[in-house]
Motif scaffolding. Sequence first.
Motif, PDB file in Angstrom:
ATOM      1  N   GLY A  79       0.758  -1.237   0.000  1.00 31.85           N
ATOM      2  CA  GLY A  79       0.000   0.000   0.000  1.00 31.85           C
ATOM      3  C   GLY A  79       0.789   1.288   0.000  1.00 31.85           C
ATOM      4  O   GLY A  79       0.226   2.365  -0.204  1.00 31.85           O
ATOM      5  N   LEU A  80       2.098   1.217   0.215  1.00 33.73           N
ATOM      6  CA  LEU A  80       2.881   2.449   0.321  1.00 33.73           C
ATOM      7  C   LEU A  80       2.856   3.252  -0.964  1.00 33.73           C
ATOM      8  O   LEU A  80       2.616   4.468  -0.957  1.00 33.73           O
ATOM      9  N   ARG A  81       3.103   2.593  -2.071  1.00 36.56           N
ATOM     10  CA  ARG A  81       3.130   3.308  -3.357  1.00 36.56           C
ATOM     11  C   ARG A  81       1.755   3.869  -3.702  1.00 36.56           C
ATOM     12  O   ARG A  81       1.637   4.976  -4.237  1.00 36.56           O
ATOM     13  N   GLU A  82       0.713   3.140  -3.368  1.00 31.73           N
ATOM     14  CA  GLU A  82      -0.639   3.558  -3.727  1.00 31.73           C
ATOM     15  C   GLU A  82      -1.156   4.682  -2.837  1.00 31.73           C
ATOM     16  O   GLU A  82      -1.823   5.609  -3.316  1.00 31.73           O
ATOM     17  N   HIS A  83      -0.865   4.608  -1.535  1.00 29.15           N
ATOM     18  CA  HIS A  83      -1.502   5.517  -0.586  1.00 29.15           C
ATOM     19  C   HIS A  83      -0.646   6.699  -0.173  1.00 29.15           C
ATOM     20  O   HIS A  83      -1.186   7.758   0.172  1.00 29.15           O
ATOM     21  N   VAL A  84       0.673   6.541  -0.166  1.00 30.31           N
ATOM     22  CA  VAL A  84       1.562   7.562   0.407  1.00 30.31           C
ATOM     23  C   VAL A  84       2.266   8.399  -0.657  1.00 30.31           C
ATOM     24  O   VAL A  84       2.421   9.616  -0.504  1.00 30.31           O
ATOM     25  N   PHE A  85       2.690   7.755  -1.735  1.00 35.70           N
ATOM     26  CA  PHE A  85       3.509   8.436  -2.732  1.00 35.70           C
ATOM     27  C   PHE A  85       2.704   8.692  -4.011  1.00 35.70           C
ATOM     28  O   PHE A  85       2.046   7.791  -4.528  1.00 35.70           O
ATOM     29  N   GLU A  86       2.787   9.919  -4.503  1.00 39.93           N
ATOM     30  CA  GLU A  86       2.067  10.293  -5.718  1.00 39.93           C
ATOM     31  C   GLU A  86       3.032  10.530  -6.877  1.00 39.93           C
ATOM     32  O   GLU A  86       4.241  10.677  -6.691  1.00 39.93           O
ATOM     33  N   SER A  87       2.443  10.594  -8.060  1.00 38.77           N
ATOM     34  CA  SER A  87       3.177  10.873  -9.289  1.00 38.77           C
ATOM     35  C   SER A  87       2.773  12.232  -9.831  1.00 38.77           C
ATOM     36  O   SER A  87       1.841  12.867  -9.344  1.00 38.77           O
ATOM     37  N   LEU A  88       3.469  12.649 -10.868  1.00 42.83           N
ATOM     38  CA  LEU A  88       3.114  13.908 -11.517  1.00 42.83           C
ATOM     39  C   LEU A  88       1.724  13.831 -12.130  1.00 42.83           C
ATOM     40  O   LEU A  88       0.970  14.804 -12.109  1.00 42.83           O
ATOM     41  N   LEU A  89       1.377  12.665 -12.667  1.00 41.70           N
ATOM     42  CA  LEU A  89       0.094  12.464 -13.318  1.00 41.70           C
ATOM     43  C   LEU A  89      -0.579  11.223 -12.745  1.00 41.70           C
ATOM     44  O   LEU A  89       0.077  10.354 -12.175  1.00 41.70           O
ATOM     45  N   GLY A 224       6.105  -6.716  10.177  1.00 42.79           N
ATOM     46  CA  GLY A 224       5.826  -8.042   9.663  1.00 42.79           C
ATOM     47  C   GLY A 224       4.394  -8.488   9.802  1.00 42.79           C
ATOM     48  O   GLY A 224       3.989  -9.478   9.193  1.00 42.79           O
ATOM     49  N   SER A 225       3.583  -7.780  10.611  1.00 42.02           N
ATOM     50  CA  SER A 225       2.233  -8.246  10.927  1.00 42.02           C
ATOM     51  C   SER A 225       1.115  -7.361  10.397  1.00 42.02           C
ATOM     52  O   SER A 225       0.105  -7.862   9.908  1.00 42.02           O
ATOM     53  N   SER A 226       1.263  -6.045  10.500  1.00 42.78           N
ATOM     54  CA  SER A 226       0.186  -5.168  10.029  1.00 42.78           C
ATOM     55  C   SER A 226       0.710  -3.759   9.809  1.00 42.78           C
ATOM     56  O   SER A 226       1.713  -3.351  10.405  1.00 42.78           O
ATOM     57  N   ILE A 227       0.006  -3.043   8.962  1.00 47.34           N
ATOM     58  CA  ILE A 227       0.294  -1.629   8.736  1.00 47.34           C
ATOM     59  C   ILE A 227      -1.035  -0.910   8.566  1.00 47.34           C
ATOM     60  O   ILE A 227      -1.946  -1.418   7.913  1.00 47.34           O
ATOM     61  N   THR A 228      -1.156   0.262   9.193  1.00 47.26           N
ATOM     62  CA  THR A 228      -2.382   1.056   9.136  1.00 47.26           C
ATOM     63  C   THR A 228      -2.072   2.423   8.556  1.00 47.26           C
ATOM     64  O   THR A 228      -1.113   3.090   8.976  1.00 47.26           O
ATOM     65  N   TYR A 229      -2.900   2.822   7.593  1.00 46.39           N
ATOM     66  CA  TYR A 229      -2.800   4.145   6.981  1.00 46.39           C
ATOM     67  C   TYR A 229      -3.977   4.994   7.451  1.00 46.39           C
ATOM     68  O   TYR A 229      -5.110   4.519   7.517  1.00 46.39           O
ATOM     69  N   ARG A 230      -3.710   6.260   7.753  1.00 51.62           N
ATOM     70  CA  ARG A 230      -4.745   7.213   8.145  1.00 51.62           C
ATOM     71  C   ARG A 230      -4.905   8.266   7.059  1.00 51.62           C
ATOM     72  O   ARG A 230      -3.918   8.812   6.564  1.00 51.62           O
ATOM     73  N   ARG A 231      -6.156   8.521   6.662  1.00 55.66           N
ATOM     74  CA  ARG A 231      -6.396   9.554   5.645  1.00 55.66           C
ATOM     75  C   ARG A 231      -5.968  10.903   6.199  1.00 55.66           C
ATOM     76  O   ARG A 231      -6.352  11.291   7.303  1.00 55.66           O
ATOM     77  N   ASP A 232      -5.149  11.594   5.434  1.00 56.10           N
ATOM     78  CA  ASP A 232      -4.593  12.875   5.865  1.00 56.10           C
ATOM     79  C   ASP A 232      -5.668  13.965   5.751  1.00 56.10           C
ATOM     80  O   ASP A 232      -6.114  14.280   4.642  1.00 56.10           O
ATOM     81  N   PRO A 233      -6.099  14.539   6.874  1.00 51.89           N
ATOM     82  CA  PRO A 233      -7.146  15.572   6.799  1.00 51.89           C
ATOM     83  C   PRO A 233      -6.682  16.837   6.077  1.00 51.89           C
ATOM     84  O   PRO A 233      -7.509  17.641   5.637  1.00 51.89           O
ATOM     85  N   ASN A 234      -5.367  16.986   5.952  1.00 51.07           N
ATOM     86  CA  ASN A 234      -4.817  18.159   5.270  1.00 51.07           C
ATOM     87  C   ASN A 234      -4.315  17.833   3.870  1.00 51.07           C
ATOM     88  O   ASN A 234      -3.545  18.617   3.294  1.00 51.07           O
TER      89      ASN A 234
END
Length: 596
Positions: A79-89, A224-234
């Motif tokens: 999920g890191l590439r999908e949720h945290v890092f963006e592209s130019l387009l 190794g067990s879980s990762i949680t992402y929080r929607r950035d309110p800003n």
Amino acid sequence: MYRCLAAGLFCIAASLFLPDAAFAGHAIAMHGGPLYPADFRHFDYVNPEAPKGGSIVFGATGSFDSLNPFIVRGTSAIGLREHVFESLLARGYDEPFTLYGLLAESVDMPDDRSSITFTLNPKARFSDGEPVTVDDVIFSLETLRDKGRPNYKTYYSKVSKVQKLGPRTFRFVFDADGDREIPLIMGLMPIIPKHVYSARDFGSAGFETPIGSGPYVVEKIEPGSSITYRRDPNYWGVELSVNVGQNNIDRLTYEYFRDANASFEAFKTGIYHARPEDDPGRWTTGYDFPALRDGRVRKEVFESGMPSGMYALVFNTRRPALADRRVREALIQLFNFAWVNRNLYYDAYVRTQSFFDGSELGSHGLAASKKERELLAPFPGAVTPEIMAHGWQAPKGDPSGQDRENRVRAVSMLKQAGYEIRNGRMADVKTGRPLAFEILVATPSEERLALTYSRMVKRIGVEATVRNVDPSQYQERRNNYQYDTIFNSWFSSLSPGNEQSFYWGSEAARMPGTRNYMGVTEPAVDAMIAAMLEARTREDFIAAVRAMDRVLLSGAYMIPLFHQPEQWLALWQKVRTPEKTSLYGYRSGTWWTEGK
């Protein structure tokens, strides 16, 4: 519930045959023009009124030991590439390959595609509040090219010059190799903040908090067990057209399980809420549990307009025993799909006979066109006469399991390759060495299929040993090509491009960490990939892809196995999906939740 794509496909087909031209403005397309105009409000496959909030848990198998998705070392969390890092387009998923403004608010590309110019959105911010700058873009290019995965080096090395044209505007100038996809590849380059990553050892796996410009931040990890992402309110880009109706859920958690069985048991009890299913036995008979019977869980089937892709048992041609194409062709004959599909998979699968089955890009059942023959003319013998005439035809198997004709054919092929049966074992005539290989697996489903195949080849004296290893060891051996055979899947799109070099290119065969698991070093494949990237019309593009398909299938580098005719998905009722489905199938980023 089936989702009709007919109207969307009509619009897409119309756009594909527009003349190729320069692009300037809100979007760029690989061929033709974009489906959506500059003033579009949202993609058709989202619900623009979807409520925000709630939480969802996804399931994963295996483990992770890194929060850096850009390097070979370690296994990064999902999920890191999908949720945290963006592209130019951002990609539009109801078109083969069209990109719309994200970090860049506008884009300009000349007809010859020798360069591409971006202007950054002045609102673009990283999650720590710092603005996204041209310096961040240049740093991302140089860091990913020099320290990232091998595919980044392959792609980004084609940038010969970066020109800063203003405080928010810059241009990538490309080398003269004729790659017409590379401007779009640059549009998809992940952008990382220079002020953060210049102070880190980028090549090291670890758990330093990732910082990007995306809609989510990492809230919590259990290594190794879980990762949680929080929607950035800003989050800076929430009102962009490409984001409307997406990123609706406040918290996304990925829970890791030991294997598919443990994962399924967890899903049944509601530990996680969305389960893509790829086991036809489980899909057919395994969902008879209380939560589904009382309506708390539902099963959905989604249609996709995409090619099948390729799931296969891969031969590592770097190994002497598998270097001879005749040996590989014989081993292909011994896989009895008809029996496997009936006895293991409830007749739910379709045999895969092309890397692009189910689309106009596949060669199965088609004679090579004039354009294909012209492309292949410099490489006599690269495509077999049979595949040139009608594409690859899988051996017809026998549902009873007898399959005598294919075994006779396989023995004859091995005889031509210098083998004969001695004391019940297939052996090299000159050396007496038995024909034997190992099948490396990491999951129970792979192990079951591998054991089935090992029994099939044993009937003519070939020894196939099945070795099950833990996921980390499997990943390490796969990255360094330390195996005889493995199972692997390659995703296929309607716009294959530079990634094909990473899959099948000769240079990739010599580099660790690529997806050229077979070790293909075939000049005809390299030439077809080049023709694909240079194509200026859809007609030329299709010819190049089909020609590459024929060359790969002629090389007998793998046993093409099977694919699902639709996408299978089980959901707890709190998870809601849009009415329309993208050309690529369902998109979890468009979901929302209702209730508990």
